[in-house]
Design an enzyme around this catalytic site. Structure first.
Site, PDB file in Angstrom:
ATOM      1  N   GLU A  90     -17.240 -15.132  -9.510  1.00  0.00           N
ATOM      2  CA  GLU A  90     -18.495 -15.118 -10.273  1.00  0.00           C
ATOM      3  C   GLU A  90     -18.183 -14.943 -11.745  1.00  0.00           C
ATOM      4  OE1 GLU A  90     -21.594 -12.283  -9.218  1.00  0.00           O
ATOM      5  OE2 GLU A  90     -21.257 -12.662  -7.084  1.00  0.00           O
ATOM      6  N   GLU A 120     -18.510  -7.487  -3.948  1.00  0.00           N
ATOM      7  CA  GLU A 120     -18.624  -6.311  -4.801  1.00  0.00           C
ATOM      8  C   GLU A 120     -18.943  -5.019  -4.060  1.00  0.00           C
ATOM      9  OE1 GLU A 120     -21.185  -6.943  -8.151  1.00  0.00           O
ATOM     10  OE2 GLU A 120     -19.991  -8.598  -8.905  1.00  0.00           O
TER      11      GLU A 120
HETATM   12  C1  BGC Z   1     -23.690  -9.865  -8.085  1.00  0.00           C
HETATM   13  C2  BGC Z   1     -24.809 -10.853  -8.096  1.00  0.00           C
HETATM   14  C3  BGC Z   1     -25.698 -10.611  -9.308  1.00  0.00           C
HETATM   15  C4  BGC Z   1     -24.860 -10.813 -10.555  1.00  0.00           C
HETATM   16  C5  BGC Z   1     -25.623 -10.619 -11.852  1.00  0.00           C
HETATM   17  C6  BGC Z   1     -23.072  -9.606  -9.425  1.00  0.00           C
HETATM   18  O1  BGC Z   1     -22.870  -8.250  -9.578  1.00  0.00           O
HETATM   19  O2  BGC Z   1     -22.718 -10.219  -7.134  1.00  0.00           O
HETATM   20  O3  BGC Z   1     -25.525 -10.738  -6.898  1.00  0.00           O
HETATM   21  O4  BGC Z   1     -26.836 -11.399  -9.326  1.00  0.00           O
HETATM   22  O5  BGC Z   1     -23.792  -9.915 -10.560  1.00  0.00           O
HETATM   23  O6  BGC Z   1     -26.083  -9.314 -11.958  1.00  0.00           O
END
Ligand code: BGC
Length: 445
Positions: free
Chosen positions: A355, A162
């Site tokens: 993610e 990100e």
């Molecule tokens: C990030 C993580 C973060 C997650 C939840 C993402 O933007 O890569 O490090 O914990 O979102 O906020």
């Protein structure tokens, strides 16, 4: 869950054979053992009073550095194919730092879990600065060191996590480390990270690595109305969140003349930045509703946005929200993926969702199950619509240090008691284990 009536009534449709199922974490958020590495910008940031909401630090976090064996057992018990973790650059800079990742990779392989390291997940060594072009070359050198040690056993690599959030939150708004509030003067930070990515791809390839991606955060931008001022503001936000970080990589160009605002020989840099990727990682959480600026400071999703921004982020009404206040919109994932496919056509390599997840309290986390269930179905609809998606990683294995929110937000499939470090799998852990088991049975059969 075998006894979940929803799952029994409508099982999640089968994903293609070979689809990669995994979970994600990051070094600073789980490792702890801050005394066994050099400091990062996040250590400096959390030491400043008021920066982290609960006043906590990641000095111990989940103590994963000492408890990795237990955590690998949790991964094996979950039945994932792959584990996305990040390598801490400040730890690699410390004597013996790479030994930890060496052991972790061996343990993962012995447990039948593929290691998928991310080389940078925001924990920049404290003496470096993304405003400096040289940081990109330093990142490539560091990447060579890591691949030199782990490349005999690791196939799949992620360069950056990100860069959009690291630029926006860390350097434009100052709510994340290093806490700079440069607004649009933060654009060189985006360029230098993208250049670092390209140089790292070259370094990884030179070392024989052949399965390289990035984890970019993206989401649909929904205009607050069809009024021209709202449409214009939403289009601009879409450039910042989506196109600014996708188009240099996929098309070799910056959108909307933004290249003119970037430092250095931008045309030459774009050739490096657009080194072909084997796959494109997307972190997806929610869409954003955006309208014209309202002339006031806005608090949204834990972030304070100053009045001078040329857009305003607004609430999406009529949908559930997570404990973090983020809207739950699974169909946003289908929309995002089909939009990317339509926008970039065959310039978009196969996609991996690197993610996806949500923050909720409690061990019987039915709301997390509903979130993941909805997003897996939405992902399957994207596959049916012809988007080439090859994998899906849940954020996150463990409750962890959620950046400026401290320990107040729990994204884990496994609960962590931060006083005792006891790990307790939540209902969502058992649910995902059963979903993965069913997927294997059905894709085999
Ligand atoms: C990030 C993580 C973060 C997650 C939840 C993402 O933007 O890569 O490090 O914990 O979102 O906020």
């Amino acid at each position: 869950m075998a006894n979940d009536p929803r799952a029994a009534a409508h099982p999640i449709p089968p994903f293609p054979a070979g689809f990669l199922w995994g979970v994600s974490t990051s070094a600073h958020q789980i490792e702890g053992a801050a005394d066994a590495r050099e400091p990062s910008v996040w250590d400096a940031f959390t030491a400043e009073p008021g920066r982290v909401k609960d006043g906590s630090t990641a000095a111990v976090a989940c103590d994963h550095y000492h408890r990795h064996t237990e955590d690998v057992a949790l991964l094996a018990g979950l039945g994932v194919d792959a584990y996305r973790f990040s390598v801490s650059w400040p730890r690699v800079n410390s004597p013996g730092g790479l030994d930890f990742y060496d052991r972790l990779v061996d343990e993962l392989l012995a447990a039948g879990v593929r290691p998928v390291p991310t080389l940078f997940h925001w924990d920049l060594p404290v003496d470096l600065d993304w405003l400096e072009r040289d940081t990109a070359s330093r990142f490539a050198e560091y990447s060579s060191t890591v691949v030199g040690r782990l490349g005999d056993r690791v196939q799949k690599w992620i360069t950056l996590n990100e860069p959009a959030e690291h630029t926006l939150l860390g350097h434009a708004l100052g709510t994340h480390a290093p806490g700079k509030q440069l607004l649009f003067d933060a654009l060189p930070v985006a360029h230098h990270q993208l250049l670092a990515h390209g140089l790292a791809v070259q370094a990884l390839r030179a070392a024989g690595a052949g399965d390289i991606g990035i984890a970019n955060s993206h989401g649909p931008t929904w205009p607050a109305s069809q009024e021209p001022a709202d449409l214009e503001a939403a289009a601009f936000y879409d450039v910042l969140l989506n196109r600014l970080f996708a188009e240099p990589l996929l098309l070799g160009e910056y959108p909307e003349g933004l290249g003119d605002l970037m430092p250095g020989d931008v045309a030459a840099d774009l050739k490096v930045i657009s080194e072909p990727l084997d796959w494109y990682g997307i972190n997806y959480y929610a869409p954003t509703r955006v309208g014209a600026p309202q002339g006031t400071e806005i608090e949204f999703g834990g972030i304070t946005m100053p009045a001078e921004l040329p857009f305003s982020v607004q609430e999406i009404e009529g949908v559930p929200v997570t404990d973090f206040g983020w809207p739950v919109v699974p169909e946003g994932l289908t929309e995002l993926l089909t939009t990317f496919r339509d926008r970039y056509g065959d310039r978009l390599p196969p996609v991996v969702i690197t993610e996806n997840g949500c923050s909720y309290e409690g061990l019987d986390d039915q709301a997390r199950i509903a979130y993941l269930d909805g997003h897996l179905r939405a992902l399957h609809r994207a596959l049916e619509a012809g988007v080439d998606v090859r994998g899906y990683f849940v954020w996150s294995l463990l409750d962890n240090f959620e950046w400026a929110e401290g320990y107040a937000r729990r994204f884990g499939l496994v609960h962590v008691d931060f006083a005792t470090q006891e790990r307790t799998p939540k209902a969502s852990y058992a649910w995902l284990r059963d979903v993965l088991g069913a997927q294997r049975t059905r894709t085999r059969g």
